[in-house]
Design an enzyme around this catalytic site. Structure first.
Site, PDB file in Angstrom:
ATOM      1  N   GLU A 272       0.085   4.946   0.287  1.00 28.03           N
ATOM      2  CA  GLU A 272      -0.689   6.186   0.461  1.00 28.03           C
ATOM      3  C   GLU A 272       0.302   7.344   0.381  1.00 28.03           C
ATOM      4  OE1 GLU A 272      -4.136   7.182   1.041  1.00 28.03           O
ATOM      5  OE2 GLU A 272      -2.990   8.996   0.625  1.00 28.03           O
TER       6      GLU A 272
ATOM      7  N   HIS B 297      -6.202   4.265  -6.042  1.00 31.57           N
ATOM      8  CA  HIS B 297      -7.273   4.984  -5.323  1.00 31.57           C
ATOM      9  C   HIS B 297      -7.069   6.478  -5.478  1.00 31.57           C
ATOM     10  CE1 HIS B 297      -9.628   2.090  -2.683  1.00 31.57           C
ATOM     11  NE2 HIS B 297      -9.070   1.395  -3.663  1.00 31.57           N
TER      12      HIS B 297
ATOM     13  N   GLU C 245     -15.969   2.080   1.672  1.00 29.98           N
ATOM     14  CA  GLU C 245     -15.498   2.723   2.897  1.00 29.98           C
ATOM     15  C   GLU C 245     -16.509   3.729   3.446  1.00 29.98           C
ATOM     16  OE1 GLU C 245     -11.972   3.957   0.998  1.00 29.98           O
ATOM     17  OE2 GLU C 245     -12.608   6.013   0.696  1.00 29.98           O
TER      18      GLU C 245
ATOM     19  N   HIS D  61       0.844  -1.196   0.000  1.00 34.43           N
ATOM     20  CA  HIS D  61       0.000   0.000   0.000  1.00 34.43           C
ATOM     21  C   HIS D  61       0.877   1.242   0.000  1.00 34.43           C
ATOM     22  CE1 HIS D  61      -2.881   2.892   2.127  1.00 34.43           C
ATOM     23  NE2 HIS D  61      -3.323   2.723   0.902  1.00 34.43           N
TER      24      HIS D  61
HETATM   25  C1  NOJ Z   1      -8.608   6.174   0.987  1.00 36.37           C
HETATM   26  C2  NOJ Z   1      -8.718   4.854   0.287  1.00 36.37           C
HETATM   27  O1  NOJ Z   1      -9.794   4.850  -0.603  1.00 36.37           O
HETATM   28  C3  NOJ Z   1      -8.846   3.776   1.341  1.00 36.37           C
HETATM   29  O2  NOJ Z   1      -9.081   2.516   0.736  1.00 36.37           O
HETATM   30  C4  NOJ Z   1      -7.594   3.777   2.170  1.00 36.37           C
HETATM   31  O3  NOJ Z   1      -7.751   2.847   3.218  1.00 36.37           O
HETATM   32  C5  NOJ Z   1      -7.345   5.164   2.794  1.00 36.37           C
HETATM   33  N1  NOJ Z   1      -7.424   6.171   1.803  1.00 36.37           N
HETATM   34  C6  NOJ Z   1      -5.988   5.272   3.459  1.00 36.37           C
HETATM   35  O4  NOJ Z   1      -4.981   5.233   2.479  1.00 36.37           O
HETATM   36 CA    CA Z   2     -11.019   6.687  -1.567  1.00 38.11          CA
END
Ligand code: NOJ
Ligand code: CA
Length: 637
Positions: free
Chosen positions: A375, A443, A468, A373
């Protein structure tokens, strides 16, 4: 007699001139016609289906930084081409895709001044039309800046339109239906219900090194509204000389829109020579507990991405034949307010309680892959700086998928996510990943525009309001019609990463927020275990925008079929003909459906599973509860 001859000649000349001015292009099946013309220096196009006007006369052209490029044109040379090819996808909704169109290239030439030229290339398919601009090499138009694209789509009636507002953060909005004339600025794709036999969608296809196309409505006419750079530039034409395709999908039924492969066809062929490493798969993850605030991304007592937790997920994935385990919060950068300090993210350094190498080995030994992941908190430059090192590391560890994320409406240097800067960034990540044999789940990404044909390592994108929101949306979650409109809008450009399905209704973190759908309880997990992720062929037996959708898909390489239906907040009874099954073969149908009194509002769990012997003459009756659905497995002997 002489007078008569003179008039006859005049008429002939007029009609020849009229013919020479307005150029026509017809779709291969003859149903759609594009007419292109220039009047008073302004270029326009129109689209007809037979005598029905689908798009009325609509403007073409640009405002460039150094002046207008839209109202001083005369028509130049016209060239034509056609294509009928069938190409294969390494994965996707159909193994084979037919790409059949007629093409018309119209040169527009400035009548005075620098006498610059612009080509508009139209393609007429049987399921829609598309056009793009090409800027031929010329001394007076080298590198230049587009300040506006004046392209219009003039709808002849006040069609019902499904859209989200332009600049909705990450496209995570709820699509709503209003007459076009009541809409504000929208992002694409926009889905249109024009009349009982006319359905449309307007979207970007092949969004490459350009800005994203939004729409500014005025009455029933949409004008392209490009996402700007910070200084107001819309597009800096520095590397390429073509725009994305402006695609208009046109169908007689709502299902036709879902069956169109125009977005894919308008993209370039695959640029990855060896695609054998591309493997779509199912995954579980250290994710839902984070959304529900039980665990944290950051370090501490409730840290989710620990070695022990991850092993449990790997064991679960291995037991149930799921290919991937997503792990969020494994790397340094989460301990501050990361949405403001994305520059603090490291994409190579793991937290001390997460054994990166050991877990990759542990997973590999069990036939599972860790999904890394990344981010970024929107700090895209920080990510670009580490991209090569991070992807080299992942590749060396046997990781084959990276989930990227950009929680921040602006990127590092203040540019918007959907501006040309953002589009360039997303592509750079995909291309770098391809070199390292990594698939990307993006994402908060670009609006998909079919580029997975060219870069099939872009395995899925979010760019929609996903699962989410059923964990943290204080308004209660996604409305039940949400999944019934996504396929007609966001879904048109590429696969949707809605993020894992869930089996639990309660959410203690945000009381009152829960999935606005019925649930299949644990026995239904068998369906998740069995359902494949790659398809031979896709059909759409039922579809009504925002109301209900049924997909039927043949598993890639077998005779098995899988059917999925969803409805909005209303119960529905649908008849499903199984006439798509192989002739003369008896199938076992395993039907997962809403049980007695199921209702997404207060009784989401009841579910029944039945088994039936069926063949292609069978018609199944499906009852969908309010907010419900059905899933069917059709197994060949
Ligand atoms: C938004 C993403 O859509 C989600 O899947 C992720 O868990 C969070 N950001 C944290 O990166
Ligand atoms: Ca998102």
């Amino acid at each position: 007699m002489k007078r008569l001859l003179f008039f006859a000649l005049m008429c002939l000349m007029v009609s020849t001139i009229a013919f020479a001015k307005d150029v026509k292009l017809t779709s291969p099946d003859g149903s759609l016609t594009v007419t292109v013309g220039v009047n008073g220096g302004k270029a326009w196009y129109q689209v007809n289906r037979g005598s029905e006007i689908v798009i009325g006369r609509s403007a073409l052209g640009f405002v460039l930084k150094d002046g207008d490029f839209k109202d001083n044109f005369k028509q130049g040379k016209v060239t034509r081409a056609s294509l009928d090819e069938t190409w294969s996808q390494p994965w996707g909704e159909d193994a084979q895709v037919r790409n059949r169109y007629n093409e018309l290239r119209v040169r527009l030439q400035e009548r005075s001044g620098a006498k610059r030229v612009l080509d508009v290339v139209f393609r007429a398919f049987d399921d829609g039309v598309a056009f793009r601009y090409e800027f031929p090499e010329q001394p007076s138009l080298k590198q230049f800046v587009i300040m506006d694209e004046v392209t219009q789509f003039a709808l002849p009636t006040d069609a019902q339109a499904w859209s989200i507002p332009a600049l909705t953060a990450y496209y995570e909005g709820i699509y709503t239906r209003e007459p076009l004339s009541q809409k504000g600025k929208m992002s694409g794709p926009v889905a249109l219900e024009v009349n009982d036999s006319l359905f449309m969608a307007i979207m970007d296809a092949n969004l490459t090194d350009y800005s994203t196309m939004n729409f500014a409505p005025s009455g029933t006419t949409l004008t392209v509204d490009l996402v700007p750079w910070q200084n107001g530039d819309k597009v800096r034409m520095e590397n390429i000389r073509v725009t994305p395709w402006r695609a208009v999908i046109i169908g007689r039924t709502a299902a036709d829109i879902l069956l169109s492969r125009m977005a894919l066809n308008l993209n370039e062929p695959c640029k990855i020579a060896d695609t054998s490493w591309l493997k779509p798969s199912k995954y579980v993850g250290i994710w839902w507990a984070l959304q529900k605030q039980q665990w944290t991304w950051s370090q501490g007592d409730r840290h989710g991405a620990t070695t022990a937790n991850t092993k449990r997920y790997i064991d679960f994935a291995a037991r149930h034949g799921l290919g991937g385990v997503l792990v969020e919060g494994w790397n340094y950068g989460w301990d501050t307010d990361w949405t403001k300090h994305g520059d603090g993210f490291s994409f190579t350094k793991a937290y001390p309680d997460y054994d990166l190498e050991g877990l990759c080995r542990y997973a590999a030994e069990r036939g599972v892959r860790i999904i890394a992941h990344n981010e970024t908190g929107g700090a895209a430059q920080n990510y670009e700086n580490q991209l090569e090192d991070a992807f080299t590391l992942y590749e060396s560890l046997g990781i084959n998928t990276v989930k990227t994320g950009y929680v921040n409406s602006h990127f590092y240097n203040g540019e918007l996510q959907h501006s040309q800067w953002g589009i360039r960034h997303f592509r750079k990540v995909i291309e770098t990943a391809a070199r390292h044999h990594l698939m990307i789940v993006n994402h908060e990404g670009a609006m998909p525009s079919g580029i997975q044909r060219t870069w099939p390592n872009l395995i899925a994108t979010e760019s929609m309001r996903g699962q989410e929101y059923n964990a943290f949306d204080r308004r209660g979650g996604n409305p039940p019609y949400h999944e019934c409109i996504l396929p007609f809008t966001r879904g048109l450009g590429g696969p949707m990463d809605f993020t894992p399905g869930i089996f639990e209704y309660r959410n203690d973190a945000v009381p009152g927020t829960h999935p606005q759908n019925t649930h299949e309880h644990q026995p239904a997990f068998k369906f998740i275990e069995d359902v494949p992720t790659n398809w031979e062929r896709t059909l759409v037996p039922h579809a009504a925008m925002g109301k209900y959708v049924t997909y039927a898909r043949q598993e890639r390489g077998t005779d098995n079929w899988y059917v999925g239906s969803v409805t909005d907040g209303q119960a529905r009874d649908l008849e499903l003909s199984l006439d798509f099954l192989a002739d003369g073969v008896r199938y076992t149908a395993i039907i997962y459906e809403d049980g007695p009194d199921a209702d997404y509002r207060d009784n989401p769990y009841p579910m029944t599973i039945r088994r039936l012997d069926v063949d292609r003459s069978t018609v199944l009756h499906l009852h969908l509860a309010p907010g419900g659905g059905a899933a069917i497995q059709l197994l060949a002997p």
